[in-house]
Motif scaffolding. Structure first.
Motif, PDB file in Angstrom:
ATOM      1  N   GLY A  94       0.756  -1.262  -0.136  1.00 16.21           N
ATOM      2  CA  GLY A  94      -0.016   0.020  -0.026  1.00 16.21           C
ATOM      3  C   GLY A  94       0.919   1.220  -0.062  1.00 16.21           C
ATOM      4  N   ARG A  95       1.869   1.362   0.788  1.00 11.69           N
ATOM      5  CA  ARG A  95       2.748   2.364   0.855  1.00 11.69           C
ATOM      6  C   ARG A  95       3.459   2.538  -0.532  1.00 11.69           C
ATOM      7  NH1 ARG A  95       7.463   2.042   3.379  1.00 11.69           N
ATOM      8  NH2 ARG A  95       7.708   4.222   3.776  1.00 11.69           N
ATOM      9  N   LEU A  97       2.191   1.947  -3.472  1.00  4.37           N
ATOM     10  CA  LEU A  97       1.367   2.471  -4.419  1.00  4.37           C
ATOM     11  C   LEU A  97       1.148   3.992  -4.181  1.00  4.37           C
ATOM     12  CD1 LEU A  97      -1.536   0.041  -4.989  1.00  4.37           C
ATOM     13  CD2 LEU A  97       0.102   0.703  -6.673  1.00  4.37           C
ATOM     14  N   ARG A  98       1.013   4.307  -3.084  1.00  2.71           N
ATOM     15  CA  ARG A  98       0.722   5.776  -2.508  1.00  2.71           C
ATOM     16  C   ARG A  98       2.203   6.629  -3.273  1.00  2.71           C
ATOM     17  NH1 ARG A  98       0.794   6.421   3.328  1.00  2.71           N
ATOM     18  NH2 ARG A  98       2.819   6.284   3.280  1.00  2.71           N
ATOM     19  N   HIS A 101       1.701   6.764  -7.100  1.00  3.84           N
ATOM     20  CA  HIS A 101       0.562   7.578  -7.504  1.00  3.84           C
ATOM     21  C   HIS A 101       0.924   9.016  -7.345  1.00  3.84           C
ATOM     22  CE1 HIS A 101      -2.382   4.130  -7.224  1.00  3.84           C
ATOM     23  NE2 HIS A 101      -1.878   3.916  -8.136  1.00  3.84           N
ATOM     24  N   LEU A 156      -4.823  -1.306  -6.516  1.00  2.00           N
ATOM     25  CA  LEU A 156      -5.363  -1.633  -5.309  1.00  2.00           C
ATOM     26  C   LEU A 156      -6.232  -3.017  -5.467  1.00  2.00           C
ATOM     27  CD1 LEU A 156      -5.889   1.741  -3.703  1.00  2.00           C
ATOM     28  CD2 LEU A 156      -4.593   0.128  -2.706  1.00  2.00           C
ATOM     29  N   PHE A 178      -4.811  -1.004   2.408  1.00  2.00           N
ATOM     30  CA  PHE A 178      -5.390   0.380   2.629  1.00  2.00           C
ATOM     31  C   PHE A 178      -4.702   1.339   3.617  1.00  2.00           C
ATOM     32  CE2 PHE A 178      -8.599  -2.663   1.075  1.00  2.00           C
ATOM     33  CZ  PHE A 178      -8.507  -2.415  -0.607  1.00  2.00           C
ATOM     34  N   TYR A 181      -1.842   2.577   2.233  1.00  2.47           N
ATOM     35  CA  TYR A 181      -2.023   3.569   0.970  1.00  2.47           C
ATOM     36  C   TYR A 181      -2.688   4.785   1.405  1.00  2.47           C
ATOM     37  CZ  TYR A 181      -3.862   5.009  -3.565  1.00  2.47           C
ATOM     38  OH  TYR A 181      -4.092   5.652  -4.702  1.00  2.47           O
ATOM     39  N   THR A 184      -9.246   4.040   1.829  1.00  2.00           N
ATOM     40  CA  THR A 184      -9.649   2.905   1.563  1.00  2.00           C
ATOM     41  C   THR A 184     -11.123   3.155   0.319  1.00  2.00           C
ATOM     42  OG1 THR A 184      -9.647   1.941   3.704  1.00  2.00           O
ATOM     43  CG2 THR A 184     -11.187   0.660   2.168  1.00  2.00           C
TER      44      THR A 184
END
Length: 206
Positions: A94-95, A97-98, A101, A156, A178, A181, A184
């Motif tokens: 999740g981290r 993907l953050r 993005h 995700l 989530f 990220y 959610t």
């Protein structure tokens, strides 16, 4: 990124569904794409342009259809999950993907298809992640050959779906994805994104 001298020379990894072959030649991990040169150029460009993220480094000696990368001394996400680190793996994913993005798609303009607002990995799942030996830290995300510009929810939703299918006994850990990220997305939006991606893959015979 944690580096290592490498495995025994001649070591090979199981080819994925795309038919690529991956071997260790004694100094680098070599990925052969066969006739899929477009995939080679796409992955090479991603690895070079996004060096601020935990990705394998491209090494000298690469040529069209044959990408040479550093060896990363870690374990794949599946082994880490099976070792009891499901929450850690998903939180780290999740981290990542953050961070991905937050990259301006204009910075990689011209190298990826699509018209979305973020870079989409295209097959973002535990099996394309390399964790440290303790399964606590994400060292690298691999296999970028089908990356494109698209919807931020896609990776995700795909990650969640792949995890639920393979590790239903660890469903409790999905919230960690989530948490890492930072938000959610609505369940229905995730399902819509997943269906769209599956339809794309079927249409393109991937």
């Amino acid at each position: 990124m944690n580096k290592h001298s490498g495995p025994p020379e001649g070591t090979g990894w199981k080819p994925n569904l795309s038919g690529n072959s991956i071997i260790w030649d004694g100094s680098s991990v070599v990925k052969n794409y066969g006739l899929r040169l477009e995939n080679y150029y796409r992955e090479q460009a991603i690895l070079k342009r996004l060096e601020q993220l935990p990705l394998p480094h491209v090494l000298p000696g690469s040529r069209p259809g044959r990408l040479k990368m550093e060896y990363i001394d870690g374990i794949d996400g599946q082994k880490a999950i099976e070792a009891g680190k499901a929450g850690n793996v998903l939180y780290e994913m999740g981290r990542f993907l953050r961070q991905l993005h937050q990259i301006d798609p204009k910075s990689i303009e011209g190298i990826l298809p699509g018209e979305g607002s973020v870079v989409v990995h295209g097959d973002y799942a535990y099996y394309n992640c390399i964790m440290d030996q303790k399964g606590l830290k994400l060292l690298a995300v691999i296999d970028w050959e089908v990356a494109y510009l698209g919807d931020p929810i896609t990776d995700l939703a795909w990650c969640e779906w792949q995890f639920r299918n393979r590790f239903p006994q660890h469903e409790w850990a999905i919230s960690k994805l989530f948490d890492g990220y930072g938000s959610t997305p609505d369940w229905h939006l995730r399902q819509e994104a997943l269906k769209k991606r599956l339809d794309e893959l079927q249409k393109n015979n991937i």
